[in-house]
Design an enzyme around this catalytic site. Structure first.
Site: not given
Length: 401
Positions: A210, A279, A289, A323, A337, A341
């Protein structure tokens, strides 16, 4: 600095004469100073000089046990409130980075838990050598702090970076350290910070990741350090220079980050999960490959372990900060969240908002609390945001949470 125990480890170089002056100035400032010398250091200045300046026995031989009831290198390592290696030669830095203990100084440096400060002194080209730089980065990852050498004329005749910092400057740094450490709100606290992205392998060439750069997490780690905490930074792949005074564990995948966090979780007081953890990961990782083929490609993914949720489920005394990087409905998702959590605080931002996205030096955060309230902050640097969120955490913890 009155009554503080400072262990000065002296390795061999022309800058040893400055170590003698440093010993005198530290003692004049009220510290108790004990000196350990390498054999090479004794070629420049004799132990009796340091004994006269410190008023303490000087340690030079691992097997010279001055007190039969104590093991010297363990005893003085435990005695120290702060360990300073000055001058630190390239050779001594290499020993420290590789865990070598073959003389009194290197053995002492392997023992004890007091903070270690390294003050390098060497030829400019030696200081710039890749091996030396790599060893110094290794020591930084251990949490050692460096007192950077100055630039100027060197004894070897070169001009450049490599001069041991002046004793007066080192004494001022030590005085500031003890003064600030006594009044820092996170002194004595263990803080874990996760930062950066993770990489989930597809094959030996490709991976999913990301846009996280780790800047926010590294800012939090440095802010926690400056507030007096013992900081462990668990970092995904980033290009940021390792901060000094912070222990760093480098990881790649979400599973590696999970294992690293859990291994230290029980001993932590605060956990700040800034990392952008994958995730999902490919269910199958190819050994070779993958070759390009005609048509579309489908790939089956599986869930990674939800680190924040696991920490929330196993939380005992820890203060847990998560976060939430969102693109819409920030408040809704952040509050959800926080509850799901079992976190104590959620720091949320809209990454599509100018000044709050990945890679920048600024952020726009909103902090959500267990009592249902939240506080919005204007755009500020990530370093300022880090200080704000830790300050809020300290206040919440002070309320018994």
């Amino acid at each position: 600095m009155n009554g503080k125990h400072i262990l000065l480890c002296v390795s061999g170089g022309i800058a040893v004469y400055k170590a003698a002056a440093l010993t005198s100035k530290l003692k004049q400032a009220g510290a108790e100073v004990k000196v350990v010398m390498t054999e090479s250091a004794q070629q420049f200045v004799t132990p009796i000089t340091f004994q006269a300046l410190s008023g303490q026995p000087v340690y030079t031989d691992t097997f010279d046990e001055k007190d039969p009831m104590k093991i010297a290198h363990i005893d003085i390592a435990d005695w120290a409130d702060l360990v300073i290696v000055a001058p630190a030669t390239a050779n001594m830095i290499a020993k420290m980075a590789n865990g070598i203990g073959d003389d009194m100084v290197s053995t002492v440096l392997l023992a004890g838990t007091a903070p270690r400060w390294i003050a390098p002194a060497m030829n400019v080209h030696m200081h710039a050598h890749p091996a030396v730089q790599n060893n110094m980065n290794t020591l930084k990852s251990f949490g050692y702090r460096f007192i950077e050498p100055g630039e100027g004329y060197l004894a070897c005749g070169y001009t450049g970076k490599g001069r041991l910092e002046e004793p007066e400057v080192i004494v001022a740094l030590v005085a500031d350290y003890f003064s600030e450490h006594q009044h820092k709100p996170l002194a004595g606290k263990k803080v874990i910070v996760t930062a950066g992205p993770t990489r989930e392998a597809v094959d030996p060439v490709r991976f999913f990741t990301n846009r996280s750069t780790g800047k926010m997490g590294y800012a939090v780690a440095e802010a926690a350090r400056d507030l007096g905490a013992d900081v462990e930074l668990i970092s995904g792949p980033v290009t940021i220079e390792p901060p000094s005074g912070i222990s760093i564990t480098h990881v790649e995948s979400a599973e590696e980050m999970f294992q690293a966090v859990m291994s230290s979780y029980d001993k932590s007081d605060i956990v700040v999960k800034t990392a952008a953890v994958a995730d999902y990961r490919p269910k199958r990782v190819h050994d070779h490959k993958m070759k390009k083929q005609d048509g579309e490609l489908s790939m089956e993914l599986e869930r990674t372990t939800d680190i924040l949720k696991t920490l929330g489920e196993q939380k005992k005394h820890q203060f847990l900060i998560g976060f939430a990087a969102e693109t819409d409905n920030v408040k809704t998702y952040a509050k959800r969240k926080l509850e799901s959590k079992n976190a104590d605080m959620i720091v949320a931002n809209n990454v599509k908002q100018a000044g709050a996205g990945f890679g920048g030096d600024t952020n726009i955060i909103t902090i959500f609390y267990r009592d249902g309230s939240h506080k919005e902050f204007d755009m500020m640097s990530k370093k300022e945001a880090a200080v704000h969120l830790l300050t809020e955490a300290i206040e919440q913890m002070g309320d018994g949470q």
